[in-house]
Design a protein around this motif. Structure first.
Motif, PDB file in Angstrom:
ATOM      1  N   SER A  10       0.856  -1.176   0.000  1.00  0.00           N
ATOM      2  CA  SER A  10       0.000   0.000   0.000  1.00  0.00           C
ATOM      3  C   SER A  10       0.901   1.237   0.000  1.00  0.00           C
ATOM      4  CB  SER A  10      -0.896  -0.008   1.243  1.00  0.00           C
ATOM      5  OG  SER A  10      -0.089   0.053   2.410  1.00  0.00           O
ATOM      6  N   MET A  11       0.273   2.383   0.026  1.00  0.00           N
ATOM      7  CA  MET A  11       1.025   3.639   0.119  1.00  0.00           C
ATOM      8  C   MET A  11       1.820   3.652   1.433  1.00  0.00           C
ATOM      9  SD  MET A  11       0.022   5.600  -2.552  1.00  0.00           S
ATOM     10  CE  MET A  11       0.245   7.297  -2.098  1.00  0.00           C
ATOM     11  N   ASN A  12       2.920   4.375   1.443  1.00  0.00           N
ATOM     12  CA  ASN A  12       3.727   4.615   2.642  1.00  0.00           C
ATOM     13  C   ASN A  12       4.413   3.387   3.207  1.00  0.00           C
ATOM     14  OD1 ASN A  12       3.210   7.408   2.736  1.00  0.00           O
ATOM     15  ND2 ASN A  12       1.249   7.022   3.737  1.00  0.00           N
ATOM     16  N   ALA A  13       4.678   2.396   2.353  1.00  0.00           N
ATOM     17  CA  ALA A  13       5.370   1.198   2.835  1.00  0.00           C
ATOM     18  C   ALA A  13       6.866   1.246   2.550  1.00  0.00           C
ATOM     19  CB  ALA A  13       4.762  -0.049   2.202  1.00  0.00           C
ATOM     20  N   GLY A  14       7.326   2.264   1.836  1.00  0.00           N
ATOM     21  CA  GLY A  14       8.748   2.386   1.564  1.00  0.00           C
ATOM     22  C   GLY A  14       9.191   1.757   0.253  1.00  0.00           C
ATOM     23  N   LYS A  15       8.289   1.633  -0.708  1.00  0.00           N
ATOM     24  CA  LYS A  15       8.639   1.016  -1.993  1.00  0.00           C
ATOM     25  C   LYS A  15       9.738   1.796  -2.709  1.00  0.00           C
ATOM     26  CE  LYS A  15       4.390   1.272  -3.357  1.00  0.00           C
ATOM     27  NZ  LYS A  15       3.837   1.854  -2.134  1.00  0.00           N
ATOM     28  N   SER A  16       9.563   3.101  -2.843  1.00  0.00           N
ATOM     29  CA  SER A  16      10.552   3.910  -3.573  1.00  0.00           C
ATOM     30  C   SER A  16      11.878   3.994  -2.829  1.00  0.00           C
ATOM     31  CB  SER A  16      10.011   5.316  -3.833  1.00  0.00           C
ATOM     32  OG  SER A  16       8.871   5.259  -4.660  1.00  0.00           O
ATOM     33  N   SER A  17      11.819   4.107  -1.500  1.00  0.00           N
ATOM     34  CA  SER A  17      13.081   4.170  -0.741  1.00  0.00           C
ATOM     35  C   SER A  17      13.822   2.838  -0.816  1.00  0.00           C
ATOM     36  CB  SER A  17      12.842   4.597   0.707  1.00  0.00           C
ATOM     37  OG  SER A  17      11.968   3.716   1.356  1.00  0.00           O
ATOM     38  N   THR A  18      13.102   1.727  -0.822  1.00  0.00           N
ATOM     39  CA  THR A  18      13.742   0.413  -0.964  1.00  0.00           C
ATOM     40  C   THR A  18      14.381   0.278  -2.340  1.00  0.00           C
ATOM     41  OG1 THR A  18      12.168  -0.565   0.586  1.00  0.00           O
ATOM     42  CG2 THR A  18      13.342  -2.083  -0.856  1.00  0.00           C
ATOM     43  N   LEU A  19      13.668   0.728  -3.374  1.00  0.00           N
ATOM     44  CA  LEU A  19      14.215   0.708  -4.728  1.00  0.00           C
ATOM     45  C   LEU A  19      15.494   1.543  -4.806  1.00  0.00           C
ATOM     46  CD1 LEU A  19      12.341   1.210  -8.074  1.00  0.00           C
ATOM     47  CD2 LEU A  19      14.311   2.596  -7.534  1.00  0.00           C
ATOM     48  N   LEU A  20      15.458   2.746  -4.258  1.00  0.00           N
ATOM     49  CA  LEU A  20      16.634   3.624  -4.325  1.00  0.00           C
ATOM     50  C   LEU A  20      17.801   3.059  -3.513  1.00  0.00           C
ATOM     51  CD1 LEU A  20      14.748   7.033  -4.168  1.00  0.00           C
ATOM     52  CD2 LEU A  20      16.004   6.088  -6.135  1.00  0.00           C
ATOM     53  N   GLN A  21      17.531   2.385  -2.404  1.00  0.00           N
ATOM     54  CA  GLN A  21      18.590   1.723  -1.635  1.00  0.00           C
ATOM     55  C   GLN A  21      19.210   0.598  -2.455  1.00  0.00           C
ATOM     56  OE1 GLN A  21      19.905   2.428   1.566  1.00  0.00           O
ATOM     57  NE2 GLN A  21      21.435   0.991   0.803  1.00  0.00           N
ATOM     58  N   THR A  22      18.385  -0.135  -3.188  1.00  0.00           N
ATOM     59  CA  THR A  22      18.886  -1.204  -4.052  1.00  0.00           C
ATOM     60  C   THR A  22      19.781  -0.623  -5.143  1.00  0.00           C
ATOM     61  OG1 THR A  22      16.940  -2.557  -3.616  1.00  0.00           O
ATOM     62  CG2 THR A  22      18.195  -3.081  -5.606  1.00  0.00           C
ATOM     63  N   ALA A  23      19.352   0.481  -5.747  1.00  0.00           N
ATOM     64  CA  ALA A  23      20.170   1.133  -6.778  1.00  0.00           C
ATOM     65  C   ALA A  23      21.507   1.579  -6.195  1.00  0.00           C
ATOM     66  CB  ALA A  23      19.424   2.330  -7.366  1.00  0.00           C
ATOM     67  N   PHE A  24      21.481   2.122  -5.007  1.00  0.00           N
ATOM     68  CA  PHE A  24      22.709   2.553  -4.338  1.00  0.00           C
ATOM     69  C   PHE A  24      23.638   1.366  -4.112  1.00  0.00           C
ATOM     70  CE2 PHE A  24      25.185   3.188  -0.465  1.00  0.00           C
ATOM     71  CZ  PHE A  24      25.832   4.385  -0.748  1.00  0.00           C
ATOM     72  N   ASN A  25      23.077   0.245  -3.652  1.00  0.00           N
ATOM     73  CA  ASN A  25      23.893  -0.946  -3.387  1.00  0.00           C
ATOM     74  C   ASN A  25      24.568  -1.456  -4.658  1.00  0.00           C
ATOM     75  OD1 ASN A  25      23.167  -0.832  -0.700  1.00  0.00           O
ATOM     76  ND2 ASN A  25      21.602  -2.407  -0.861  1.00  0.00           N
ATOM     77  N   TYR A  26      23.849  -1.495  -5.761  1.00  0.00           N
ATOM     78  CA  TYR A  26      24.455  -1.892  -7.035  1.00  0.00           C
ATOM     79  C   TYR A  26      25.579  -0.926  -7.410  1.00  0.00           C
ATOM     80  CZ  TYR A  26      21.437  -5.721  -8.582  1.00  0.00           C
ATOM     81  OH  TYR A  26      20.808  -6.936  -8.730  1.00  0.00           O
ATOM     82  N   GLY A  27      25.314   0.364  -7.261  1.00  0.00           N
ATOM     83  CA  GLY A  27      26.320   1.380  -7.595  1.00  0.00           C
ATOM     84  C   GLY A  27      27.574   1.258  -6.756  1.00  0.00           C
TER      85      GLY A  27
END
Length: 194
Positions: A10-27
């Motif tokens: 649902s909204m406010n579960a941290g989907k976008s922040s989790t995605l951005l953390q994953t991108a950071f980890n790959y980087g």
């Protein structure tokens, strides 16, 4: 072998922040990611992918006619793409969801999609329905209802904070337009005063 993942909530579960953390980890490992988000969200002040906790990143934008697979494969041929990350995946078309599967299956690129499962009336979005059917892994991220239970539904609210029961499936907004609730409180909100 690469897999197609669908992280839904649902909204406010941290989907976008989790995605951005994953991108950071790959980087951090020197790997290149291909970031995508829906072009429909064009609110001023928002990065291409923005989280409510302040993380943001530029990304490619997709509409219903975007050939995401073709664009990723073209980019991959020039400089290897280690992972594809898709925000607002509920707005993918059914064909685009299958493009994500082909990126994993035919091109061996992991694809992680993040999005809502249902709209404000409890109906599946097209992209979410397709991903729920074809993803290799389904991962539910958790949000909390005001009662403390797991929030699984999204209630659209008006300017006075009252539930909206009818309207277009998609209206872009954040906390000013949507509230995450458990199914019980969602049902009560949609039923209205008796």
């Amino acid at each position: 072998m690469a897999k197609l993942y669908f992280y839904y909530a649902s909204m406010n579960a941290g989907k976008s922040s989790t995605l951005l953390q994953t991108a950071f980890n790959y980087g951090e490992q020197g790997m290149r990611v291909s970031l995508w988000t829906a072009a429909i969200d064009n609110r001023p002040g928002f990065g291409a992918i923005s989280s409510r906790i302040g993380l943001a990143s530029d990304a490619h934008r997709f509409g219903p006619d975007t050939d995401i697979e073709g664009r990723v494969v073209e980019d991959h041929g020039q400089d290897a793409v280690s992972c594809v990350l898709v925000d607002e995946a509920q707005f993918l078309t059914r064909d685009q969801a299958w493009q994500m599967a082909r990126l994993a299956d035919a091109h061996n690129i992991p694809v992680l999609c993040y999005g809502l499962r249902t709209d404000f009336q409890g109906q599946l979005f097209e992209g979410a329905a397709a991903l729920l059917g074809i993803a290799d892994a389904l991962v539910e991220l958790k949000a909390i209802c005001h009662c403390g239970r797991k929030a699984t539904m999204n209630v659209r609210i008006d300017a006075a904070g009252q539930p909206v029961r009818e309207g277009a499936q998609t209206e872009i907004g954040g906390n000013e337009r949507y509230v995450a609730m458990c199914r019980r409180h969602f049902s009560e909100a949609m039923r209205g005063p008796i």
